[in-house]
Every structure is written in C-alpha cells, then in structure tokens.
Design a protein around this motif. Structure first.
Motif, PDB file in Angstrom:
ATOM      1  N   VAL A 154      19.796  -7.376  16.307  1.00 15.86           N
ATOM      2  CA  VAL A 154      19.153  -8.571  15.762  1.00 15.86           C
ATOM      3  C   VAL A 154      18.494  -8.268  14.426  1.00 15.86           C
ATOM      4  N   GLY A 155      17.804  -7.133  14.337  1.00 20.34           N
ATOM      5  CA  GLY A 155      17.130  -6.771  13.089  1.00 20.34           C
ATOM      6  C   GLY A 155      18.107  -6.546  11.954  1.00 20.34           C
ATOM      7  N   ILE A 156      19.238  -5.882  12.240  1.00 20.86           N
ATOM      8  CA  ILE A 156      20.239  -5.623  11.206  1.00 20.86           C
ATOM      9  C   ILE A 156      20.841  -6.922  10.698  1.00 20.86           C
ATOM     10  N   ILE A 157      21.174  -7.818  11.633  1.00 19.26           N
ATOM     11  CA  ILE A 157      21.812  -9.075  11.233  1.00 19.26           C
ATOM     12  C   ILE A 157      20.839  -9.963  10.475  1.00 19.26           C
ATOM     13  N   ARG A 158      19.588 -10.014  10.906  1.00 21.14           N
ATOM     14  CA  ARG A 158      18.611 -10.825  10.183  1.00 21.14           C
ATOM     15  C   ARG A 158      18.394 -10.304   8.764  1.00 21.14           C
ATOM     16  N   SER A 159      18.420  -8.997   8.609  1.00 25.54           N
ATOM     17  CA  SER A 159      18.304  -8.423   7.267  1.00 25.54           C
ATOM     18  C   SER A 159      19.490  -8.837   6.405  1.00 25.54           C
ATOM     19  N   ALA A 160      20.704  -8.819   6.990  1.00 24.06           N
ATOM     20  CA  ALA A 160      21.891  -9.231   6.245  1.00 24.06           C
ATOM     21  C   ALA A 160      21.852 -10.708   5.896  1.00 24.06           C
ATOM     22  N   LEU A 161      21.372 -11.534   6.815  1.00 20.19           N
ATOM     23  CA  LEU A 161      21.251 -12.966   6.537  1.00 20.19           C
ATOM     24  C   LEU A 161      20.314 -13.217   5.364  1.00 20.19           C
ATOM     25  N   ALA A 162      19.187 -12.510   5.354  1.00 17.28           N
ATOM     26  CA  ALA A 162      18.204 -12.713   4.284  1.00 17.28           C
ATOM     27  C   ALA A 162      18.734 -12.229   2.944  1.00 17.28           C
ATOM     28  N   ALA A 163      19.507 -11.134   2.952  1.00 17.69           N
ATOM     29  CA  ALA A 163      20.002 -10.561   1.704  1.00 17.69           C
ATOM     30  C   ALA A 163      21.314 -11.191   1.236  1.00 17.69           C
TER      31      ALA A 163
END
Length: 336
Positions: A154-163
C-alpha cells in the motif's frame, strides 16, 4: 526591587490538580523533576501539589473522610527517591472498565491499524494501546499482529500515485501463472480484508484490477504514467465478468445475497413455496459467475456455513479438498 510573580489563580490551581491525577495514573511512577518539566512548574510546586492531593478525596457514607476515601502515595519513594507513585485512587477504580478480552480485541485492532503506512510512525496509537492495557479490569493477553505484504505494498503504490510513476511487479493470475506487469496506478481500494489496485496494464493494454497479496517484487519505477484516472474508465464492480468465467450453482441464505451481489447472475425460487420466499433468511438456489475455483473457495470461507456448492462437480471437489486440507493442518498441529 524585582517584582514578585503573581500567585497562580485558584482556577488555574484546580485545572492543574485535575490534570495531575491522570498524568500520574498514566505513568505509574514519575520523578518530581519530570513532572515539573511536563507542567512547566518548579519541583517545590509539584511537591506541594502532591501533598495536597494526599488529603483530597471523596467522603464515604459517614460523610467523613476516612483512610480509604483519600488519594495516597508511596511516601518512602516520595521522600527518599523524589518519585511519585500513586498507591490508592479515589472513585476512579469504581468506574466501568474494559474486560481483559475486550481490551485484547481493541489492542489487536490498533496493532493492525498501526501496520498501515500512514500510521506506522504514530505515537498516538502506541499510547492508546498502553492505556488500554493499564485500564483493563485484568491484564490483557499478549498479542502480536504480523505485518502483511499488503501493508508494505500500500505504501509503495500510494507513493507512486502521488508521484505519477508506474509500478512494476510479478503477478500470479487466476490460472496460477506468474507474469511481469508494468501498471499505471489509477486507484487503490480495500474490500473486506483485501487491498486492490486498479490500473492501466501495459501488458494487456487495458484497465485491470490486481489483488495486492498476489504481487511480488513490487517496486515504484521512474517512468511517468501514460494514463491517469481521468483518462480511462475505472470499473466500479469488484468482479468484472469475462468470456472465460464459469457458472457455479450454490445454495445460499437470502440474507447473504447482497454481500455477494457482484457474483450473482441468477436466483431461483426458494424451496418451500411462498412462505420461504418471504423469509429473508430462507435458503435459495443461486448461480454465481466466477473466474476460477480459488475465488469460489475464498467466497465460501468468507461466509462459513451460509453457502453450499451444488455444482458443477469439479467446483464441489475443489472446495471440499481445500476444506479437508485445512482440517488436516489442525489435526497435525494438535497431534491427534
């Protein structure tokens, strides 16, 4: 001549004393200097407040203050080690408390919440768990909630979504095959205990839904996304039918139908006539559309005792074999 500071108002003293009691209860043992730093007072003022606290309380039925009606401290620790330890709390011990079992359940839930990326560094949750453990009627059982792969994903994907970056991972599909995927993340959602990523799959050149616990080697890439949520149609249903799906006939309670509505394609009449049809908890025969037997096993497990697989035969066998394998693990563990 220096002007003496004004004495604290009576209202301020009352507020301080009301704050001092829960502060001491939360910490169980605290030095005078620590309390002084916390409240921004001198050690002398803290000592005076503690001494005042020990002659405060709630009168009993006789309307007189007896020994058990007053706060008390460990005077040896106070006078010799300059430590404050409450040994008797007035009225507070009579207030309703969580049982050990209730506190354990709440602590387990908070531990699960703490595993999520947005709460991983939260000191608040740790403080609440400590208060629950201390405030229970008896000591809660020792619990440990293991960190799941999905919580890290979840943390990795949320970081990718934000970037605005794509993510890459290996994915186990419905047939059990593993394929490397490059996906533009569009939306991240949770359903019951599972997390799902909706994204544009560059391999399939279409929008797809991926379950996080089937991903391995997940990483955020440096590649900019080609598609964003506004550019494509993101499916609203959890289950999207395809030509390769199979129909499965089940016997299910009518009250469960809304919970599996994404998979239901037909509902037959309930056995027993009109009276059974009007009973919200009557059993009905329904046809479900599923991609594979693994999804059927998860569906049956999520509603134990409420769904019975009628056919086809290979679907019944898949669920029966899965249940037998699970039961065998219990037998092995217990040594029976």
């Amino acid at each position: 001549m220096a002007k003496r500071p004004a004495a604290p108002r009576a209202q301020d003293k009352l507020i301080f004393l009301l704050s001092l009691v829960p502060y001491l209860i939360d910490r169980e043992r605290v030095t005078v200097d620590e309390a002084a730093r916390h409240f921004g007072l001198s050690p002398r003022q803290i000592r005076e407040a503690v001494e005042l606290l020990t002659v405060s309380g709630v009168p009993g039925d006789t309307r007189q203050y007896l020994a058990g009606d007053l706060f008390d401290i460990d005077w040896g620790s106070f006078e010799e080690d300059d430590e404050i330890v409450l040994t008797h709390r007035v009225a507070l011990d009579d207030s309703p408390r969580f049982s050990a079992r209730e506190a354990s359940a709440l602590i387990a839930g908070l531990q699960s919440l703490q595993r999520l990326p947005e709460f991983v560094d939260s000191d608040v949750i740790g403080g609440v768990m400590a208060k629950l453990a201390r405030g229970a009627s008896s000591a809660p059982g020792q619990l440990a909630v293991t960190e799941s792969y999905s919580a890290n994903a979840v943390g990795i994907i949320r970081s990718a979504l934000a970037a605005g970056h794509s993510v890459a991972f290996d994915y186990v599909d419905a047939s059990g095959a593993t394929e490397a995927r490059l996906v533009d993340p569009l939306r991240l959602e949770s359903q019951d205990q599972d997390w799902y990523l909706y994204g544009w799959c560059h391999l399939r050149e279409a929008t797809r839904r991926f379950r996080l616990d089937r991903m391995t080697e997940l990483r955020e890439t440096e590649a900019e996304v080609v598609f964003r949520e506004a550019d494509v149609v993101v499916p609203t249903a959890l289950f999207e039918p395809s030509d390769s799906d199979r129909n499965v006939t089940v016997l299910v309670r009518r009250s469960v139908l809304p919970l599996i509505d994404d998979y239901v394609v037909a509902v037959d009449s309930a056995p027993g006539g009109s009276a059974a049809r009007e009973d919200s908890d009557a059993e009905v025969t329904a046809t479900l559309r599923l991609a594979h037997h693994h999804g059927l096993k998860r569906l049956v497990a999520a509603h134990p005792g409420l769904i019975t697989v009628l056919g086809p035969a290979d679907a019944r066998d898949a669920v029966a074999d899965w249940a037998a394998a699970g039961l065998a693990q219990y037998r092995t563990t217990s040594g029976s």
